[in-house]
Write a protein that holds these residues in place. Structure first.
Motif, PDB file in Angstrom:
ATOM      1  N   THR B 105       0.993  -1.602   0.378  1.00 32.60           N
ATOM      2  CA  THR B 105       0.223  -0.172  -0.166  1.00 32.60           C
ATOM      3  C   THR B 105       0.608   1.203   0.469  1.00 32.60           C
ATOM      4  O   THR B 105       0.522   2.266  -0.559  1.00 32.60           O
ATOM      5  CB  THR B 105      -0.568   0.520   1.517  1.00 32.60           C
ATOM      6  N   GLN B 108       2.371   2.190  -3.552  1.00 28.30           N
ATOM      7  CA  GLN B 108       0.509   2.737  -4.518  1.00 28.30           C
ATOM      8  C   GLN B 108       0.945   4.039  -4.329  1.00 28.30           C
ATOM      9  O   GLN B 108       0.308   5.295  -4.851  1.00 28.30           O
ATOM     10  CB  GLN B 108      -0.325   2.173  -3.994  1.00 28.30           C
ATOM     11  N   LYS B 151      -4.100   8.987   3.565  1.00 33.27           N
ATOM     12  CA  LYS B 151      -4.733   8.031   1.887  1.00 33.27           C
ATOM     13  C   LYS B 151      -4.357   6.371   2.544  1.00 33.27           C
ATOM     14  O   LYS B 151      -5.097   5.594   1.588  1.00 33.27           O
ATOM     15  CB  LYS B 151      -3.210   8.491   0.755  1.00 33.27           C
ATOM     16  N   MET B 155      -6.702   3.490   2.312  1.00 30.50           N
ATOM     17  CA  MET B 155      -6.741   2.040   1.507  1.00 30.50           C
ATOM     18  C   MET B 155      -6.155   0.883   2.488  1.00 30.50           C
ATOM     19  O   MET B 155      -7.007   0.122   1.396  1.00 30.50           O
ATOM     20  CB  MET B 155      -4.866   3.128   0.701  1.00 30.50           C
TER      21      MET B 155
END
Lengths: 221, 163
Positions: B105, B108, B151, B155
């Motif tokens: 994650t 990303q 974020k 996620m």
């Protein structure tokens, strides 16, 4: 679950290949040996400049200096006849420049970075500007010039083309000759990366003033 | 090179900080080969460095800064054509545990967030130290960390991780 613990745990598995590690260690050992050999080599008598050679060099330099003195005097007299430097360098007062020099020196002594100064510590604002202008004029010495609306971020897309650098330089020249500073639409930041490792940040703001925003951000690594 | 007085010899420096440099490079370029290139470049620069380091902390900060700069140059270089996908990089280059959701994650996230996460959560550097290394204001780093956490929370499965 704690994110930090999990992230640290996973990171332990991010390691280079064993082969790469072995190669690197061997390279490091090799370079260290070469370094030691070089130190021993430079300590040999034939590597050391002799006292006589140094005296001879000093003598040559003194004679050369005396011979050149006349020429330099002439050049100084001619320079004195030209108009005084009259570009508006905004807030870049001698005091602020000296303060920035002190900041940079402080960082050099105790901090992480090793600043590379591109002007003498006792330089006047005028001398600093001239030194900066010479760097901007020497296209061969320039690596990259960025133009950005953000003081912190200089993206690759904000890299200036050679002709734009020339335009910027011309604007600064006309400012000098006419004493009418550059008039732009808003505050613009520039970062000039030179090939010798010097990085100069400056800004044009209030539509007219040129200012070196943070001289202490001149680093090399 | 030359009359360098090493606080850490190149070999010692690599043994101590080699993985740290590689991890930071990998978090930025997400590519095993490039991360190795950067690691090699950083330590070659260490060998050639003519200045004197004050202490080991100075060496560590210097290595991190050079690693970031080297990966920046790599990003901007024209020959960088062989950019591998994240999946490819993680599957081919990294021996990782099955549960790598967190790392995956983080990888990303946009590049600027990945770097601050790596320096803050893995290297355990303070915001002030990160600010010196990256060359941005502390307020910028704080806001980047805040956005990166937001974020990540979005996620990752909500409430599963404490930041």
């Amino acid at each position: 679950m704690n994110f930090k613990d999990e992230y640290q745990k996973v990171n332990q598995h991010i390691v280079p290949d064993e082969t790469f590690q072995k190669q690197m260690l061997s390279k490091m050992r090799q370079m260290e040996t070469v370094d030691k050999e070089m130190v021993t080599e430079t300590n040999k008598w034939y590597q050391q400049p002799s006292f006589v050679a140094i005296c001879f060099l000093i003598l040559v330099m003194m004679v050369g200096g005396i011979m050149l003195w006349g020429g330099i005097e002439d050049a100084n007299q001619q320079t004195a006849k030209t108009d005084p430097f009259d570009v508006n360098v905004g807030n870049m007062t001698t005091e602020s420049v000296l303060k920035n020099s002190e900041d940079a020196t402080t960082k050099e002594k105790g901090g992480i970075f090793s600043p590379k100064m591109w002007y003498k510590e006792d330089a006047t604002a005028e001398e600093i500007y001239q030194s900066f202008y010479q760097r901007l004029s020497d296209m061969d010495g320039l690596d990259t010039v960025y133009e950005s609306k953000d003081n912190d971020t200089f993206e690759e897309s904000e890299r200036m083309l050679e002709e734009d650098v020339l335009k910027l330089r011309n604007r600064l020249v006309s400012g000098r000759n006419s004493n009418k500073p550059y008039v732009g639409s808003s505050k613009v930041y520039y970062m000039v990366k030179c090939k010798d490792g010097v990085i100069i940040k400056f800004e044009i703001y209030d539509n007219q003033l040129l200012k070196f925003s943070d001289v202490s951000t001149i680093y090399e690594y | 090179m030359g009359n360098q007085i090493w606080i850490l010899t190149p070999e010692e420096a690599y043994k101590k900080y080699g993985d740290m440099v590689y991890r930071l490079a990998f978090s930025r370029v997400q590519n095993k080969m490039d991360a190795e290139d950067i690691t090699q470049e950083v330590f070659m620069k260490y060998i050639r460095y003519k200045g004197q380091f004050a202490n080991e902390e100075h060496i560590k900060a210097w290595l991190l800064k050079v690693a970031l700069n080297s990966s920046k140059s790599l990003f901007s270089s024209a020959w960088r054509r062989h950019y591998a996908s994240l999946e490819e990089a993680l599957s081919s280059g990294v021996q990782m545990e099955e549960k790598s959701e967190v790392y995956y994650t983080v990888m990303q996230l946009p590049e600027k967030y990945r770097v601050v996460i790596q320096l803050y959560y893995y290297q355990e550097l303070s915001v002030a130290e990160i600010s010196k290394i990256i060359g941005k204001k502390e307020t910028t780093i704080r806001s980047q960390l805040k956005r990166a956490r937001a974020k990540l929370q979005e996620m990752l499965k909500e409430g599963r991780y404490e930041f």
